[in-house]
Motif scaffolding. Sequence first.
Motif, PDB file in Angstrom:
ATOM      1  N   VAL A   1      27.742  37.016 -12.628  1.00  0.00           N
ATOM      2  CA  VAL A   1      28.374  36.625 -11.794  1.00  0.00           C
ATOM      3  C   VAL A   1      29.983  36.174 -12.891  1.00  0.00           C
ATOM      4  O   VAL A   1      29.413  35.712 -13.635  1.00  0.00           O
ATOM      5  CB  VAL A   1      27.633  35.217 -11.145  1.00  0.00           C
ATOM      6  N   GLU A   2      31.064  36.784 -12.057  1.00  0.00           N
ATOM      7  CA  GLU A   2      32.363  36.252 -12.624  1.00  0.00           C
ATOM      8  C   GLU A   2      32.815  35.620 -11.497  1.00  0.00           C
ATOM      9  O   GLU A   2      32.522  34.944 -10.519  1.00  0.00           O
ATOM     10  CB  GLU A   2      33.076  37.317 -12.101  1.00  0.00           C
ATOM     11  N   HIS A   3      33.164  33.843 -12.530  1.00  0.00           N
ATOM     12  CA  HIS A   3      32.981  32.787 -12.143  1.00  0.00           C
ATOM     13  C   HIS A   3      34.024  32.391 -12.522  1.00  0.00           C
ATOM     14  O   HIS A   3      34.917  32.555 -12.899  1.00  0.00           O
ATOM     15  CB  HIS A   3      32.417  31.654 -13.073  1.00  0.00           C
ATOM     16  N   PRO A   4      35.267  32.171 -11.145  1.00  0.00           N
ATOM     17  CA  PRO A   4      35.977  31.287 -11.191  1.00  0.00           C
ATOM     18  C   PRO A   4      37.026  30.864 -11.196  1.00  0.00           C
ATOM     19  O   PRO A   4      36.063  29.593 -12.670  1.00  0.00           O
ATOM     20  CB  PRO A   4      36.478  31.445  -9.593  1.00  0.00           C
ATOM     21  N   ARG A   5      37.978  30.215 -11.568  1.00  0.00           N
ATOM     22  CA  ARG A   5      38.795  29.661 -13.102  1.00  0.00           C
ATOM     23  C   ARG A   5      39.024  28.155 -12.395  1.00  0.00           C
ATOM     24  O   ARG A   5      39.652  28.188 -11.357  1.00  0.00           O
ATOM     25  CB  ARG A   5      39.624  30.075 -13.757  1.00  0.00           C
ATOM     26  N   LEU A   6      38.937  26.928 -13.193  1.00  0.00           N
ATOM     27  CA  LEU A   6      39.483  25.846 -12.646  1.00  0.00           C
ATOM     28  C   LEU A   6      40.126  25.702 -13.319  1.00  0.00           C
ATOM     29  O   LEU A   6      40.828  25.617 -14.265  1.00  0.00           O
ATOM     30  CB  LEU A   6      38.043  25.190 -12.836  1.00  0.00           C
ATOM     31  N   ASN A   7      41.746  24.593 -12.697  1.00  0.00           N
ATOM     32  CA  ASN A   7      43.058  24.589 -13.417  1.00  0.00           C
ATOM     33  C   ASN A   7      43.694  23.319 -13.040  1.00  0.00           C
ATOM     34  O   ASN A   7      43.217  22.544 -11.832  1.00  0.00           O
ATOM     35  CB  ASN A   7      43.951  25.367 -13.116  1.00  0.00           C
ATOM     36  N   TRP A   8      43.943  22.458 -13.993  1.00  0.00           N
ATOM     37  CA  TRP A   8      43.832  20.740 -14.006  1.00  0.00           C
ATOM     38  C   TRP A   8      44.861  21.308 -15.323  1.00  0.00           C
ATOM     39  O   TRP A   8      45.246  20.993 -16.029  1.00  0.00           O
ATOM     40  CB  TRP A   8      43.203  19.857 -14.037  1.00  0.00           C
ATOM     41  N   THR A   9      45.572  19.238 -15.723  1.00  0.00           N
ATOM     42  CA  THR A   9      46.531  18.900 -15.829  1.00  0.00           C
ATOM     43  C   THR A   9      45.733  17.483 -16.837  1.00  0.00           C
ATOM     44  O   THR A   9      45.801  16.953 -16.196  1.00  0.00           O
ATOM     45  CB  THR A   9      48.023  19.140 -15.518  1.00  0.00           C
ATOM     46  N   ALA A  10      45.714  17.619 -17.790  1.00  0.00           N
ATOM     47  CA  ALA A  10      45.448  16.246 -18.933  1.00  0.00           C
ATOM     48  C   ALA A  10      46.546  16.151 -19.996  1.00  0.00           C
ATOM     49  O   ALA A  10      46.677  17.266 -20.841  1.00  0.00           O
ATOM     50  CB  ALA A  10      44.234  16.958 -19.290  1.00  0.00           C
ATOM     51  N   ASP A  11      46.613  14.737 -19.870  1.00  0.00           N
ATOM     52  CA  ASP A  11      47.855  14.444 -21.325  1.00  0.00           C
ATOM     53  C   ASP A  11      49.361  15.603 -21.458  1.00  0.00           C
ATOM     54  O   ASP A  11      49.827  15.408 -22.146  1.00  0.00           O
ATOM     55  CB  ASP A  11      47.258  14.452 -22.510  1.00  0.00           C
ATOM     56  N   GLY A  12      49.606  15.534 -19.721  1.00  0.00           N
ATOM     57  CA  GLY A  12      50.882  16.899 -19.876  1.00  0.00           C
ATOM     58  C   GLY A  12      51.011  18.357 -20.350  1.00  0.00           C
ATOM     59  O   GLY A  12      51.578  19.064 -20.110  1.00  0.00           O
TER      60      GLY A  12
ATOM     61  N   ARG B   1      45.196  22.640 -18.371  1.00  0.00           N
ATOM     62  CA  ARG B   1      44.099  22.996 -18.937  1.00  0.00           C
ATOM     63  C   ARG B   1      43.436  23.784 -18.242  1.00  0.00           C
ATOM     64  O   ARG B   1      44.007  23.761 -16.845  1.00  0.00           O
ATOM     65  CB  ARG B   1      42.886  21.682 -19.078  1.00  0.00           C
ATOM     66  N   THR B   2      42.191  25.158 -18.605  1.00  0.00           N
ATOM     67  CA  THR B   2      41.524  25.605 -17.311  1.00  0.00           C
ATOM     68  C   THR B   2      40.398  26.195 -18.262  1.00  0.00           C
ATOM     69  O   THR B   2      40.063  25.970 -19.545  1.00  0.00           O
ATOM     70  CB  THR B   2      42.292  26.810 -17.472  1.00  0.00           C
ATOM     71  N   ALA B   3      39.502  25.538 -16.747  1.00  0.00           N
ATOM     72  CA  ALA B   3      37.808  26.419 -17.241  1.00  0.00           C
ATOM     73  C   ALA B   3      36.907  27.415 -16.655  1.00  0.00           C
ATOM     74  O   ALA B   3      37.848  27.320 -15.805  1.00  0.00           O
ATOM     75  CB  ALA B   3      37.404  25.152 -17.731  1.00  0.00           C
ATOM     76  N   ARG B   4      36.549  27.906 -16.770  1.00  0.00           N
ATOM     77  CA  ARG B   4      35.383  28.224 -15.526  1.00  0.00           C
ATOM     78  C   ARG B   4      34.712  27.301 -14.863  1.00  0.00           C
ATOM     79  O   ARG B   4      34.593  25.644 -14.845  1.00  0.00           O
ATOM     80  CB  ARG B   4      33.990  28.995 -15.984  1.00  0.00           C
TER      81      ARG B   4
ATOM     82  N   ARG C   1      42.653  20.211  -7.416  1.00  0.00           N
ATOM     83  CA  ARG C   1      42.753  19.175  -8.342  1.00  0.00           C
ATOM     84  C   ARG C   1      42.122  18.175  -8.948  1.00  0.00           C
ATOM     85  O   ARG C   1      40.977  17.998  -8.333  1.00  0.00           O
ATOM     86  CB  ARG C   1      44.041  17.962  -7.050  1.00  0.00           C
ATOM     87  N   VAL C   2      42.414  18.154 -10.619  1.00  0.00           N
ATOM     88  CA  VAL C   2      41.780  17.805 -11.112  1.00  0.00           C
ATOM     89  C   VAL C   2      41.807  16.204 -12.018  1.00  0.00           C
ATOM     90  O   VAL C   2      42.927  17.375 -12.062  1.00  0.00           O
ATOM     91  CB  VAL C   2      40.655  18.679 -12.097  1.00  0.00           C
ATOM     92  N   VAL C   3      40.964  15.996 -11.844  1.00  0.00           N
ATOM     93  CA  VAL C   3      42.263  14.453 -13.152  1.00  0.00           C
ATOM     94  C   VAL C   3      40.578  14.113 -14.256  1.00  0.00           C
ATOM     95  O   VAL C   3      39.830  14.059 -13.572  1.00  0.00           O
ATOM     96  CB  VAL C   3      42.220  13.043 -12.044  1.00  0.00           C
ATOM     97  N   ALA C   4      41.084  13.683 -15.458  1.00  0.00           N
ATOM     98  CA  ALA C   4      40.272  13.425 -16.157  1.00  0.00           C
ATOM     99  C   ALA C   4      39.938  11.951 -16.169  1.00  0.00           C
ATOM    100  O   ALA C   4      41.459  11.484 -15.669  1.00  0.00           O
ATOM    101  CB  ALA C   4      40.158  13.980 -17.794  1.00  0.00           C
ATOM    102  N   ALA C   5      38.144  11.807 -16.914  1.00  0.00           N
ATOM    103  CA  ALA C   5      38.151  10.272 -16.396  1.00  0.00           C
ATOM    104  C   ALA C   5      37.015  10.005 -17.646  1.00  0.00           C
ATOM    105  O   ALA C   5      35.916  10.656 -18.015  1.00  0.00           O
ATOM    106  CB  ALA C   5      37.328   9.899 -14.700  1.00  0.00           C
TER     107      ALA C   5
ATOM    108  N   GLY D   1      33.380  25.667 -18.829  1.00  0.00           N
ATOM    109  CA  GLY D   1      33.294  25.478 -17.697  1.00  0.00           C
ATOM    110  C   GLY D   1      32.812  24.199 -17.123  1.00  0.00           C
ATOM    111  O   GLY D   1      32.646  22.875 -18.117  1.00  0.00           O
ATOM    112  N   ALA D   2      33.317  24.117 -16.334  1.00  0.00           N
ATOM    113  CA  ALA D   2      32.271  22.610 -15.158  1.00  0.00           C
ATOM    114  C   ALA D   2      31.924  22.654 -14.667  1.00  0.00           C
ATOM    115  O   ALA D   2      32.111  24.307 -14.332  1.00  0.00           O
ATOM    116  CB  ALA D   2      33.712  22.179 -14.904  1.00  0.00           C
ATOM    117  N   VAL D   3      30.894  21.956 -14.146  1.00  0.00           N
ATOM    118  CA  VAL D   3      30.182  22.611 -12.501  1.00  0.00           C
ATOM    119  C   VAL D   3      30.351  20.189 -12.118  1.00  0.00           C
ATOM    120  O   VAL D   3      30.402  19.885 -13.010  1.00  0.00           O
ATOM    121  CB  VAL D   3      28.761  22.307 -13.530  1.00  0.00           C
ATOM    122  N   ALA D   4      29.985  21.045 -11.217  1.00  0.00           N
ATOM    123  CA  ALA D   4      29.416  19.801 -10.342  1.00  0.00           C
ATOM    124  C   ALA D   4      27.990  18.668 -10.661  1.00  0.00           C
ATOM    125  O   ALA D   4      27.314  19.201 -10.998  1.00  0.00           O
ATOM    126  CB  ALA D   4      29.489  19.418  -8.530  1.00  0.00           C
TER     127      ALA D   4
END
Length: 389
Positions: A2-13, A16-19, A32-36, A154-157
């Motif tokens: 399976v080819e997983h898509p990419r997740l893109n966000w910005t942290a500390d200016g 960032r990207t991840a699967r 949109r993604v925010v780190a917490a 990567g990241a997962v719910a």
Amino acid sequence: MVEHPRLNWTADGRARTARWYTTAGDTPPPPRVVAADDKMCADIAYRLVCEGTAVLWQGDYHGGRQLLAALGRRIDRRSARRGRRPAAPAGGRESGPADAFHRHRQARGHRARLLGMLLVPLAPGPRGAAVPLRRAPDVADAVAGAYGPVAEPGAVALRELLGAVGAHEWRRKGVEVPALGARVHPHYGVFSPVRGEYVDLVAEAPLPSKSLAFDVGTGTGVLAAVLARRGVERVVAVDTDPRALACARDNVERLGLGEQVEVAAGDLFPPGRAPLVVCNPPWLPAKPTAALERAVYDPGGGMLRGFLAGLGAHLEPGGEGWLILSDLAEHLGLRERAELLAAIEAGGLRVAARHDTRPRHRRATDPSDPLHAARAAEVTSLWRLTAAG
């Protein structure tokens, strides 16, 4: 693979990207993604996910689970407040069971979407994927079963990950099937045979022959195994889902039935004819929203109609088709009994006999279930169909 898509966000200016790991192939990554971390309170997280912003958790793992539970409570409270408001009848007509069913599914889908916005990171490890958070458990086997190899970060719910961990435990421990006197081990994404009443129907109905049977839409392979244990010399079990095929093969081998049961990929029927053709299609004509729901929801009743339309061409003279079907759809106003009977007749079939049973699962007796009235009236039937005339 399976080819997983990419997740893109910005942290500390920084960009960032991840699967983006998910088993729902048509679900895109959050825009949109925010780190917490542990400093974020549940109210802020709830506001963010309601606005469509995912929260990538980087604090303590169990803190993330607590945040997920807190989000669930806020969603449920808001849903309860909405539920107390009188609903306007659609088109001026009274609201019926079908409307209640669709509202219930809509509310569940909304809840799942919001909870699916709380993410945790995944990272490759020496023995498989890991969640690089404090106090995170070993999830390598569960992740491999649900998503395959994790070759890059990567990241997962979190909600989906917890589901994968729970499913892995089901697979490891298995589900006791009294009709087999053994356990069946469901793989991730394959419906577990927890509703034993439909299995018992197949275990008890009189066999028209013990030479050959087809099991259409085999899933875990439980019905094929029951037929083999009853003495059917050869069973051909088919399915379209690769997960189901792997699961059925695994269970057949575990049960020592590999010489009797052949598991094959196929759309509905295998080639040829048989004196017995068994099918337990999804019971509700609605669109599934997750992989696991494909065993329950069948858009437009396509599999049911396909089975009835093609059964006659795959039955040997004097053979029987066993349709295992709940009438829950009828009590929910999603299908009428007349439609089922008309489809049987259109397929050149007649009903030779019918064996009924009541559900034994907990929700059938739970008055707090939104669909309690329909569930309490539900009957599951094994329809024994033969060629008409």
